[in-house]
Design a protein around this motif. Structure first.
Motif, PDB file in Angstrom:
ATOM      1  N   ASP A 181       0.848  -1.191   0.000  1.00  0.00           N
ATOM      2  CA  ASP A 181       0.000   0.000   0.000  1.00  0.00           C
ATOM      3  C   ASP A 181       0.884   1.241   0.000  1.00  0.00           C
ATOM      4  OD1 ASP A 181      -1.584   2.137   1.852  1.00  0.00           O
ATOM      5  OD2 ASP A 181      -2.936   0.979   0.555  1.00  0.00           O
ATOM      6  N   MET A 182       0.669   2.120  -0.966  1.00  0.00           N
ATOM      7  CA  MET A 182       1.525   3.301  -1.126  1.00  0.00           C
ATOM      8  C   MET A 182       1.422   4.242   0.076  1.00  0.00           C
ATOM      9  SD  MET A 182       3.227   2.853  -3.801  1.00  0.00           S
ATOM     10  CE  MET A 182       3.924   4.481  -3.892  1.00  0.00           C
ATOM     11  N   LYS A 183       0.236   4.273   0.686  1.00  0.00           N
ATOM     12  CA  LYS A 183       0.081   5.153   1.841  1.00  0.00           C
ATOM     13  C   LYS A 183       0.975   4.687   2.985  1.00  0.00           C
ATOM     14  CE  LYS A 183      -3.288   6.683   5.248  1.00  0.00           C
ATOM     15  NZ  LYS A 183      -4.702   6.585   5.690  1.00  0.00           N
ATOM     16  N   ASN A 184       0.942   3.367   3.271  1.00  0.00           N
ATOM     17  CA  ASN A 184       1.770   2.845   4.366  1.00  0.00           C
ATOM     18  C   ASN A 184       3.248   2.958   4.041  1.00  0.00           C
ATOM     19  OD1 ASN A 184      -0.566   2.219   5.713  1.00  0.00           O
ATOM     20  ND2 ASN A 184      -0.624   0.104   4.987  1.00  0.00           N
ATOM     21  N   LEU A 185       3.608   2.688   2.760  1.00  0.00           N
ATOM     22  CA  LEU A 185       5.021   2.803   2.376  1.00  0.00           C
ATOM     23  C   LEU A 185       5.519   4.226   2.536  1.00  0.00           C
ATOM     24  CD1 LEU A 185       5.096   0.510  -0.794  1.00  0.00           C
ATOM     25  CD2 LEU A 185       6.038   0.013   1.455  1.00  0.00           C
ATOM     26  N   ALA A 186       4.706   5.188   2.074  1.00  0.00           N
ATOM     27  CA  ALA A 186       5.127   6.589   2.182  1.00  0.00           C
ATOM     28  C   ALA A 186       5.225   7.016   3.645  1.00  0.00           C
ATOM     29  CB  ALA A 186       4.149   7.481   1.420  1.00  0.00           C
ATOM     30  N   GLN A 187       4.259   6.550   4.483  1.00  0.00           N
ATOM     31  CA  GLN A 187       4.301   6.913   5.903  1.00  0.00           C
ATOM     32  C   GLN A 187       5.522   6.335   6.590  1.00  0.00           C
ATOM     33  OE1 GLN A 187       2.272   8.978   7.480  1.00  0.00           O
ATOM     34  NE2 GLN A 187       3.409   8.728   9.384  1.00  0.00           N
ATOM     35  N   THR A 203      10.333  12.989   8.848  1.00  0.00           N
ATOM     36  CA  THR A 203      11.358  13.719   8.085  1.00  0.00           C
ATOM     37  C   THR A 203      10.760  15.016   7.543  1.00  0.00           C
ATOM     38  OG1 THR A 203      10.810  12.595   6.019  1.00  0.00           O
ATOM     39  CG2 THR A 203      12.391  11.501   7.460  1.00  0.00           C
ATOM     40  N   ALA A 204      11.608  15.756   6.851  1.00  0.00           N
ATOM     41  CA  ALA A 204      11.133  17.013   6.268  1.00  0.00           C
ATOM     42  C   ALA A 204      10.158  16.789   5.124  1.00  0.00           C
ATOM     43  CB  ALA A 204      12.337  17.838   5.786  1.00  0.00           C
ATOM     44  N   LEU A 205      10.113  15.568   4.567  1.00  0.00           N
ATOM     45  CA  LEU A 205       9.208  15.257   3.450  1.00  0.00           C
ATOM     46  C   LEU A 205       7.903  14.640   3.927  1.00  0.00           C
ATOM     47  CD1 LEU A 205      11.830  13.741   0.981  1.00  0.00           C
ATOM     48  CD2 LEU A 205      11.013  16.087   1.079  1.00  0.00           C
ATOM     49  N   GLU A 206       7.633  14.763   5.246  1.00  0.00           N
ATOM     50  CA  GLU A 206       6.410  14.158   5.768  1.00  0.00           C
ATOM     51  C   GLU A 206       5.163  14.801   5.172  1.00  0.00           C
ATOM     52  OE1 GLU A 206       4.517  12.932  10.135  1.00  0.00           O
ATOM     53  OE2 GLU A 206       6.212  14.337   9.976  1.00  0.00           O
ATOM     54  N   HIS A 207       5.271  16.076   4.741  1.00  0.00           N
ATOM     55  CA  HIS A 207       4.099  16.740   4.162  1.00  0.00           C
ATOM     56  C   HIS A 207       3.683  16.112   2.853  1.00  0.00           C
ATOM     57  CE1 HIS A 207       7.522  18.642   2.146  1.00  0.00           C
ATOM     58  NE2 HIS A 207       6.680  18.954   1.170  1.00  0.00           N
ATOM     59  N   LEU A 208       4.631  15.423   2.143  1.00  0.00           N
ATOM     60  CA  LEU A 208       4.258  14.778   0.881  1.00  0.00           C
ATOM     61  C   LEU A 208       3.256  13.644   1.115  1.00  0.00           C
ATOM     62  CD1 LEU A 208       7.754  14.641  -0.866  1.00  0.00           C
ATOM     63  CD2 LEU A 208       5.927  16.298  -1.213  1.00  0.00           C
ATOM     64  N   MET A 244      -4.452  13.655  -2.814  1.00  0.00           N
ATOM     65  CA  MET A 244      -4.564  13.277  -4.228  1.00  0.00           C
ATOM     66  C   MET A 244      -5.356  11.996  -4.385  1.00  0.00           C
ATOM     67  SD  MET A 244      -1.462  12.871  -6.973  1.00  0.00           S
ATOM     68  CE  MET A 244      -1.019  14.550  -6.660  1.00  0.00           C
ATOM     69  N   ARG A 245      -5.178  11.044  -3.486  1.00  0.00           N
ATOM     70  CA  ARG A 245      -5.933   9.804  -3.566  1.00  0.00           C
ATOM     71  C   ARG A 245      -7.417  10.061  -3.379  1.00  0.00           C
ATOM     72  NH1 ARG A 245      -3.698   5.127   0.122  1.00  0.00           N
ATOM     73  NH2 ARG A 245      -5.533   4.181  -0.865  1.00  0.00           N
ATOM     74  N   LEU A 246      -7.775  11.022  -2.522  1.00  0.00           N
ATOM     75  CA  LEU A 246      -9.183  11.354  -2.348  1.00  0.00           C
ATOM     76  C   LEU A 246      -9.768  12.016  -3.577  1.00  0.00           C
ATOM     77  CD1 LEU A 246      -9.072  12.685   1.343  1.00  0.00           C
ATOM     78  CD2 LEU A 246      -9.860  10.455   0.537  1.00  0.00           C
ATOM     79  N   MET A 247      -8.920  12.720  -4.345  1.00  0.00           N
ATOM     80  CA  MET A 247      -9.398  13.382  -5.559  1.00  0.00           C
ATOM     81  C   MET A 247      -9.622  12.397  -6.692  1.00  0.00           C
ATOM     82  SD  MET A 247      -7.000  16.808  -5.431  1.00  0.00           S
ATOM     83  CE  MET A 247      -7.603  17.339  -7.031  1.00  0.00           C
ATOM     84  N   LEU A 248      -8.841  11.297  -6.757  1.00  0.00           N
ATOM     85  CA  LEU A 248      -8.970  10.321  -7.841  1.00  0.00           C
ATOM     86  C   LEU A 248     -10.026   9.305  -7.479  1.00  0.00           C
ATOM     87  CD1 LEU A 248      -5.197   9.743  -8.712  1.00  0.00           C
ATOM     88  CD2 LEU A 248      -6.832  11.152  -9.939  1.00  0.00           C
ATOM     89  N   LYS A 249     -11.043   9.164  -8.310  1.00  0.00           N
ATOM     90  CA  LYS A 249     -12.114   8.217  -8.101  1.00  0.00           C
ATOM     91  C   LYS A 249     -11.868   6.983  -8.976  1.00  0.00           C
ATOM     92  CE  LYS A 249     -14.415  10.893  -5.357  1.00  0.00           C
ATOM     93  NZ  LYS A 249     -14.578  10.557  -3.941  1.00  0.00           N
TER      94      LYS A 249
END
Length: 438
Positions: A330-336, A342-347, A354-359
């Motif tokens: 899962d990309m969400k868990n991998l990114a988290q 880190t400083a890139l936590e906002h990404l 973005m995932r909420l915007m894509l249906k």
């Protein structure tokens, strides 16, 4: 008988009577109006350092009530150091008088010039004894005394009047009047403060008594350890001598320590901004470590077996392997996991938005029961496996099989398995993925 003979006979009879009764003088004769001793009086002895002019037949009183009389006063050699002789007074008293055997006795007098008597009293400064004062008991010197004589009072008064302290008292009074004149308010204020001070002392009397008792115990302890303290002081002499010889080095050390403290203070003042910045940065690190909570210790357990878990030694058992693998892509868990803290936590948050915007497209695939493959639509070469209308095929019997044993297009043999379908038909995997639809 002549008068002279009659007097001689009376004199002889009186002499014989007196000699037979042991006559010891007029003071041995009972006086009229004396105290009532009862039928069975008790005899008590008391030791006195000085009985003044106490004589036999004197009264013994308890709380100013006559309860007995003195029968004998004699001199006796004592055993106390500094007192070779003392008087012993023997008296009788009523048996029903209740006094403890540690009662006190004193020589008093009825008035300024009155007669002397023995005054009995309960013990002072100690608890009364459980044993009563009985027959043949002795009151020792430590519990007897006497009052002041009129001669002693007049002598002391004459000493005071003739060159005594009256002149000094007059001088003291005159100086006090001169000192207090015009200072009434100040003296009143001082007296009020003294009254407050005394009241405070009285309120804290218990604490003061405890402090005095503690000091007393400390003094006793120091007295018990006097030898040890003396030895310590004697052994401390060489140490003091060593300190005296190294006084210059000690002084240099203290001066150097003073310079070091000044330099330390200067360094801390100069680096205060950098130190605060480092502490703020460290605060972020510590906060993220705090977020990890109990996960961090569990993660550190896998360092020794990375990239495998700590239970990896249970995988290989002899000639076979036993493993259960869970792969989370899962990309969400991998990114988290990769960017969290880190400083890139906002990404990560931006990716979530973005995932909420894509249906995703709405696809519905029929789900057949587990273990059952979906049926193929009817067609040539299916061996009469049933049509697309869902009707159940009816098996038919054939006269005889073909020589080659191969099914015919409309034969009555059972339908072939899906994996053995003709090449022209779609495979079972394709049918499973499409749900049985062309």
């Amino acid at each position: 008988m002549s008068p002279l003979g009659r007097w001689a006979a009376v004199t002889t009879v009186c002499a014989l009577a007196l000699s037979g009764c042991g006559f010891r003088g007029v003071d041995s004769l009972p006086l009229p109006g004396g105290p009532d001793l009862g039928d069975r009086p008790i005899t008590v002895r008391a030791e006195f350092a000085n009985v003044l002019d106490l004589v036999p037949q004197s009264v013994v009183r308890l709380n100013d009530v006559a309860v007995g009389k003195v029968t004998e006063v004699e001199l006796e050699r004592g055993t106390t150091a500094g007192r070779s002789w003392h008087a012993v007074v023997t008296f009788k008293m009523r048996r029903d008088v209740r006094l403890p055997d540690n009662a006190r006795a004193g020589i008093s007098q009825t008035s300024l010039l009155g007669e002397k008597f023995v005054a009995l009293s309960a013990p002072v400064g100690e608890a009364p004894s459980a044993n009563p004062l009985g027959d043949d008991d002795l009151i020792p010197l430590t519990r007897t005394g006497r009052g002041a004589e009129i001669e002693e009072v007049l002598s002391a008064m004459s000493l005071l009047l003739n060159g005594g302290g009256l002149e000094q008292v007059s001088t003291i009074t005159r100086e006090l009047n001169a000192a207090m004149n015009g200072r009434t308010a100040t003296i009143k204020s001082v007296l009020h403060r003294v009254d407050t001070f005394v009241g405070t002392l009285d309120t804290n009397r218990g604490a003061i008594v405890r402090a005095i008792d503690s000091i007393d115990r400390l003094g006793k302890r120091l007295a018990d350890e006097r030898v040890t303290i003396a030895d310590t002081i004697e052994k401390a002499g060489p140490a003091v001598d060593i300190l005296r010889r190294n006084r210059a080095d000690l002084t240099k050390m203290l001066v150097s320590l003073d310079r070091l403290s000044k330099t330390t203070v200067k360094v801390i003042d100069d680096s205060q901004a950098d130190l605060l910045a480092n502490l703020r940065s460290l605060d972020t690190t510590l906060r993220n470590l705090n977020k990890a909570g109990a996960t961090l210790p569990k993660s550190l357990e896998t360092l020794s077996t990375f990239p495998f878990p700590a239970t990896f030694d249970n995988v290989i058992r002899g000639d076979y392997a036993n493993i259960h693998l869970s792969l989370d892509l899962d990309m969400k868990n991998l990114a988290q996991n990769l960017l969290g803290g880190t400083a890139l936590e906002h990404l990560v948050k931006q990716g979530e938005q973005m995932r909420l915007m894509l249906k995703p497209p709405s696809l519905s695939v029929p789900q057949p029961p587990l273990g059952v493959l979906p049926d193929l639509p009817a067609g040539p070469g299916t061996g009469g496996a049933g049509g697309g209308d869902g009707s159940t095929p009816t098996p038919t019997t054939t006269p005889s099989p073909t020589p080659s044993g191969s099914p015919t297009g409309g034969g009555g043999l059972l339908p072939l398995p899906r994996a053995m379908a003709p090449a022209g038909a779609h495979g079972d995997l394709y049918t499973l993925m499409t749900g049985g639809y062309q």
